[in-house]
Scaffold this motif. Sequence first.
Motif, PDB file in Angstrom:
ATOM      1  N   SER A 370       0.928  -1.241   0.026  1.00 18.64           N
ATOM      2  CA  SER A 370      -0.043   0.066  -0.059  1.00 18.64           C
ATOM      3  C   SER A 370       0.868   1.230   0.079  1.00 18.64           C
ATOM      4  N   VAL A 371       1.962   1.180   0.791  1.00 17.86           N
ATOM      5  CA  VAL A 371       2.838   2.383   0.990  1.00 17.86           C
ATOM      6  C   VAL A 371       3.361   2.797  -0.539  1.00 17.86           C
ATOM      7  N   LYS A 372       3.864   1.538  -1.283  1.00 17.53           N
ATOM      8  CA  LYS A 372       4.436   1.643  -2.512  1.00 17.53           C
ATOM      9  C   LYS A 372       3.535   2.137  -3.520  1.00 17.53           C
ATOM     10  N   GLU A 373       2.073   1.891  -3.341  1.00 15.68           N
ATOM     11  CA  GLU A 373       1.205   2.259  -4.539  1.00 15.68           C
ATOM     12  C   GLU A 373       0.873   3.879  -4.138  1.00 15.68           C
ATOM     13  N   TYR A 374       0.917   4.331  -2.701  1.00 20.75           N
ATOM     14  CA  TYR A 374       0.830   5.536  -2.459  1.00 20.75           C
ATOM     15  C   TYR A 374       1.851   6.332  -3.110  1.00 20.75           C
ATOM     16  N   PHE A 375       3.025   5.989  -2.866  1.00 21.88           N
ATOM     17  CA  PHE A 375       4.383   6.804  -3.319  1.00 21.88           C
ATOM     18  C   PHE A 375       4.409   6.760  -4.852  1.00 21.88           C
ATOM     19  N   HIS A 376       3.684   5.641  -5.613  1.00 23.67           N
ATOM     20  CA  HIS A 376       3.709   5.577  -6.636  1.00 23.67           C
ATOM     21  C   HIS A 376       2.756   6.548  -7.745  1.00 23.67           C
ATOM     22  N   ALA A 377       1.511   6.913  -6.879  1.00 23.06           N
ATOM     23  CA  ALA A 377       0.645   7.643  -7.318  1.00 23.06           C
ATOM     24  C   ALA A 377       0.645   9.156  -6.815  1.00 23.06           C
ATOM     25  N   ASN A 378       1.691   9.219  -5.783  1.00 25.40           N
ATOM     26  CA  ASN A 378       1.822  10.561  -5.185  1.00 25.40           C
ATOM     27  C   ASN A 378       3.474  10.607  -5.155  1.00 25.40           C
ATOM     28  N   PRO A 379       4.180  10.805  -6.273  1.00 23.71           N
ATOM     29  CA  PRO A 379       5.757  10.804  -6.083  1.00 23.71           C
ATOM     30  C   PRO A 379       6.012  12.060  -5.410  1.00 23.71           C
TER      31      PRO A 379
END
Length: 379
Positions: A370-379
Amino acid sequence: MNIPFNRVYLSGKEMEAISTALNSGKHCGNGQFVQKCEAFLREKYRIQKSYFTPSATAALEMATILADIQPGDEIIMPSYTFSSTANAFCLRGARPVFVDICADTLVMDHTQIEAKITSKTKALVPINYGGVSPDMDALMATAKKHNLMVIEDAAQGIGAKYKNKDVGSIAPISVFSFHETKSVSCGEGGALLLNDPSLEKLAQFAQEKGTDRSLVVAGLQNKYSWVSLGSSYLLSELLAAFLYTQLNDYDFILSLRGKVFDTYTSLFQKYVDHGSVKIQTIPADCATNYHGFYVIFPTEEKRDGFIGFMKQRGIWCYIGYLALHSSKMGREFCQSKDVLPVTEHVEKRIVRMPLHTEIKEAQLEFIAQSVKEYFHANP
Ligand SMILES: *Cc1c(COP(=O)(O)O)cnc(C)c1O
């Protein structure tokens, strides 16, 4: 998935200990289990004397009696702390004087203390944040120079170390919390930790409603009376039995918490390297007890966005303290209109990740994903 922010560790041995206490016929304070807990803290953490209390809040209030806090006294403390740190002193008519925190550890910045000392200053009250102590050597030296008392609010600090010393054994007075949200818990509980033998007698009196009942229990007198300020600062034997089972498992609790902490550290490192967020630093001379893991975002919007993103996935992250100096009560006590830039920066940008012993491997993986997805969407 539902991953709560905190869940209490249970060993399965609690009921047996509680029923032993129940069947002993003695349920009030300072019974056998309290003595076992005290011996544990003495042997494992080199804490000279512990007084088990209904909460860390109660232990702080008891500390104000031991430190002879009077109306008008000024108490230097961080603003980035829990209300209890300040309340205990305000209840005696003293006034908190707030100091900013260090940006990398969020504990009281000792370099800013000296400028706030006046003729009314009576005590320094640092807090241990998330398992990290402030620079206690520097703080104790300042206290010595100006003849001030040091009371460490180490509510979160059990098992942490500062320069190879156990937290709780450093200041003349410290407190621990055993509230449900802390790493060792009996529901509600605390301890006042004393490393100043000259205060032991007063501590006994203050804990027993200001009476010298302890001298009767010790067989030194045959009646007791009112001899000091005090209150009912005792932990029930039933809760002490619960607490003792937790203390005995503390190394195991620490190892489980440490695994989660280490996973978060490596998970977030990539985003720290990219400059997207900051995470806590553990100073080289401190050992954390993994009380918490936090991430600091560049803006409040990003912080709130992250919390919302995780919540949609059933992962409960939380903010930290709201600064005391700008709170309703804080403003009443601080006419000085303090500006504490680091505190004000951090309170709007910090997120604490779920950290407890019941986070399973699959849940940790889900959090990482989930953290990875967050930073992928919000770099
Ligand atoms: C949790 C906490 C307290 C309060 O502890 P209680 O046992 O609930 O009274 C006080 N100070 C700090 C820094 C805390 O983290």
